[in-house]
Scaffold this active site. Structure first.
Site, PDB file in Angstrom:
ATOM      1  CB  CYS A 175      -3.572 -13.972  -1.325  1.00  0.00           C
ATOM      2  SG  CYS A 175      -5.341 -14.125  -1.515  1.00  0.00           S
ATOM      3  NE  ARG A 223      -2.837  -1.573   3.470  1.00  0.00           N
ATOM      4  CZ  ARG A 223      -3.483  -2.672   3.875  1.00  0.00           C
ATOM      5  NH1 ARG A 223      -4.358  -3.257   3.091  1.00  0.00           N
ATOM      6  NH2 ARG A 223      -3.266  -3.176   5.059  1.00  0.00           N
ATOM      7  CG  ASP A 248      -5.365  -7.935  -2.710  1.00  0.00           C
ATOM      8  OD1 ASP A 248      -4.852  -9.060  -2.893  1.00  0.00           O
ATOM      9  OD2 ASP A 248      -5.450  -7.410  -1.583  1.00  0.00           O
ATOM     10  CG  ASP A 306     -15.204  -6.321  -1.582  1.00  0.00           C
ATOM     11  OD1 ASP A 306     -13.996  -6.452  -1.308  1.00  0.00           O
ATOM     12  OD2 ASP A 306     -16.060  -7.212  -1.348  1.00  0.00           O
ATOM     13  CB  SER A 307     -18.854  -9.100  -4.565  1.00  0.00           C
ATOM     14  OG  SER A 307     -18.020  -9.862  -3.733  1.00  0.00           O
ATOM     15  CG  PHE A 335     -10.943  -8.256  -5.834  1.00  0.00           C
ATOM     16  CD1 PHE A 335     -11.968  -9.196  -5.866  1.00  0.00           C
ATOM     17  CD2 PHE A 335     -10.216  -8.026  -6.993  1.00  0.00           C
ATOM     18  CE1 PHE A 335     -12.258  -9.901  -7.033  1.00  0.00           C
ATOM     19  CE2 PHE A 335     -10.500  -8.729  -8.162  1.00  0.00           C
ATOM     20  CZ  PHE A 335     -11.513  -9.668  -8.182  1.00  0.00           C
TER      21      PHE A 335
HETATM   22  N1  SAH Z   1      -7.301  -5.585  -1.006  1.00  0.00           N
HETATM   23  C1  SAH Z   1      -7.881  -5.845   0.275  1.00  0.00           C
HETATM   24  C2  SAH Z   1      -8.050  -7.317   0.566  1.00  0.00           C
HETATM   25  C3  SAH Z   1      -8.885  -8.052  -0.458  1.00  0.00           C
HETATM   26  S1  SAH Z   1      -9.586  -9.522   0.146  1.00  0.00           S
HETATM   27  C4  SAH Z   1      -7.032  -5.167   1.354  1.00  0.00           C
HETATM   28  O1  SAH Z   1      -5.964  -4.629   1.068  1.00  0.00           O
HETATM   29  O2  SAH Z   1      -7.460  -5.179   2.507  1.00  0.00           O
HETATM   30  C5  SAH Z   1     -10.606 -10.002  -1.157  1.00  0.00           C
HETATM   31  C6  SAH Z   1     -11.929  -9.246  -1.268  1.00  0.00           C
HETATM   32  O3  SAH Z   1     -12.558  -9.647  -2.480  1.00  0.00           O
HETATM   33  C7  SAH Z   1     -12.953  -9.513  -0.163  1.00  0.00           C
HETATM   34  O4  SAH Z   1     -13.281  -8.313   0.475  1.00  0.00           O
HETATM   35  C8  SAH Z   1     -14.176 -10.098  -0.885  1.00  0.00           C
HETATM   36  O5  SAH Z   1     -15.407  -9.600  -0.372  1.00  0.00           O
HETATM   37  C9  SAH Z   1     -13.976  -9.608  -2.301  1.00  0.00           C
HETATM   38  N2  SAH Z   1     -14.566 -10.435  -3.366  1.00  0.00           N
HETATM   39  C10 SAH Z   1     -14.641 -11.783  -3.436  1.00  0.00           C
HETATM   40  N3  SAH Z   1     -15.182 -12.173  -4.613  1.00  0.00           N
HETATM   41  C11 SAH Z   1     -15.451 -11.038  -5.316  1.00  0.00           C
HETATM   42  C12 SAH Z   1     -16.010 -10.779  -6.609  1.00  0.00           C
HETATM   43  N4  SAH Z   1     -16.388 -11.759  -7.415  1.00  0.00           N
HETATM   44  N5  SAH Z   1     -16.122  -9.492  -6.995  1.00  0.00           N
HETATM   45  C13 SAH Z   1     -15.733  -8.475  -6.184  1.00  0.00           C
HETATM   46  N6  SAH Z   1     -15.209  -8.673  -4.952  1.00  0.00           N
HETATM   47  C14 SAH Z   1     -15.069  -9.928  -4.515  1.00  0.00           C
END
Ligand code: SAH
Length: 394
Positions: free
Chosen positions: A338, A211, A298, A249-250, A227
């Site tokens: 990840c 970040r 991510d 985010d979903s 995400f």
């Molecule tokens: N980048 C974030 C961590 C991401 S974790 C950070 O730095 O804190 C992954 C995220 O993806 C979760 O919040 C989850 O809700 C979201 N997610 C999972 N499937 C998804 C999809 N199909 N579309 C959008 N978001 C999604």
């Protein structure tokens, strides 16, 4: 103590200090150790190799020590104190600037099956093995005694243990108690942490250094944080003078947290969020003029197990291809995986194929990993789970 004998030649990896004994390596077990019990691991000749926690499953023993030593409260305290000492020496704990960090990162800290994240005066502890679950109260005591700042410890293992233990208490405080939401400081930025209802321990600490890197490139750019979860990358982009930031985010709950975190740090109008599926969102942008010039991808682990690798690689390829197709010339992409089951090389190949399919010229600027409070045990390469690339797209 029960003994686990390994098949001839199968002791090689344990001799090289790999902390896992797979069921296929075991020749015989003396007696019937219970879930989470300490066992001795011996070679086929009966020579001592190590001591670890026993558990039914594909990984049958998680090794704690390769010496004949007592695994008692003193042992746990020493390991946790050493973990704390390292974080402190690395300058991770800075008053009024950074009070959240991972204190214990499983195998990376010689404590397979245990995760402890710290948010100010609260530790959130997760057991991933029956052995660590059984001794949770001793571990909680050791954490509080080893880290002077910690006064509360929340145990959150309902979702991480491989079994539903009827006798196990529900998630809750083992030490102290603090039910209000907490504001943590990461590099001077504020984040609400909701360890009770949030994903994992409430926050993804592993991206801290990535970040910081994003902040460096954000100035004047239009950013898409895909995400976003709690909006970590978005908040850093805003501090880095991004022109505009979109967070997607979903999960509606994640978007709510992102909005709260942005508002906690900034009062301007440069941020917008969308509770929507990533692929749907990207599809909506397909036919538009390229809009973004900094994109973060991510996603959650696409492959949680080895048998899901090939589909996961297709997923990474598809996702990255969309990003390459929609980014403006001179744009930068931060792309991550990840998934522990996917190697750095496999991830690179998926991203490079996506770049080739999109017919864009792409160069690598940085190759990223998890933060320093998620150290990798050199004898346990599986611990390197977070892989990232920062790419320049011509
Ligand atoms: N980048 C974030 C961590 C991401 S974790 C950070 O730095 O804190 C992954 C995220 O993806 C979760 O919040 C989850 O809700 C979201 N997610 C999972 N499937 C998804 C999809 N199909 N579309 C959008 N978001 C999604």
């Amino acid at each position: 103590m029960h003994a686990v004998f390994l098949k001839p030649k199968k002791e090689e990896s344990v001799r090289r200090f790999h902390p896992w004994v797979f069921s296929g390596a075991i020749q015989k077990i003396d007696g019937q150790p219970s879930e989470g019990e300490l066992v001795k691991v011996l070679d086929s000749q009966g020579n001592f190799l190590g001591i670890g926690h026993f558990q039914q499953g594909s990984i049958m023993v998680r090794l704690l020590s390769f010496q004949e030593e007592p695994i008692d409260e003193n042992f746990w305290k020493n390991r946790i104190t050493e973990a704390y000492r390292m974080r402190k020496a690395l300058g991770l704990i800075i008053e009024n600037r950074n009070n959240c960090y991972r204190l214990v990162h499983g195998e990376g800290d010689g404590l397979p099956g245990l995760i402890v994240d710290v948010y100010g005066n609260t530790a959130v502890m997760q057991a991933h093995s029956a052995g660590m679950h059984k001794i949770r109260n001793i571990l909680a005591k050791c954490v509080v005694e080893s880290v002077p700042e910690i006064h509360h410890l929340y145990y959150k293992s309902e979702a991480t243990l491989p079994f539903r233990n009827e006798n196990a208490p529900a998630d809750g405080y083992l030490v102290g108690g603090f039910s209000e939401q907490f504001v943590a400081l990461e590099n001077g930025l504020k984040f609400y942490i909701d360890w009770q209802h949030g994903q994992k321990t409430g926050f993804f600490l592993d991206q801290r250094e990535n970040r910081v890197l994003l902040e460096r490139y954000a100035s004047g750019r239009t950013v898409l944080n895909m995400f976003c979860y709690t909006g970590g990358f978005s908040v850093y982009a805003l501090r880095g003078n991004a022109k505009l930031v979109h967070s997607v985010d979903s999960s509606a709950k994640a978007i709510e947290l992102t909005d709260k975190n942005v508002a906690l740090n900034f009062s301007d109008q440069r941020h917008q969020s969308f509770a929507e599926d990533a692929f749907k969102y990207l599809q909506r942008y397909e036919k538009r003029e390229p809009f973004y010039d900094l994109i973060v991808l991510d996603p959650p682990a696409f492959a949680k197990h080895r048998d899901a690798v090939s589909n996961a690689l297709k997923g990474y390829r598809r996702l990255n291809r969309k990003a390459f197709e929609m980014i403006r010339p001179g744009g930068i992409i931060f792309t991550f995986s990840c998934s522990q089951a996917i190697t750095r090389e496999q991830f690179r190949q998926a991203v490079f194929s996506a770049a080739a399919e999109s017919k864009r010229n792409v160069r690598i600027l940085h190759q990223l990993s998890q933060g320093i409070d998620h150290p990798i045990n050199i004898y346990h390469p599986e611990g390197e789970y977070l892989k990232g690339l920062v790419l320049w797209v011509e």
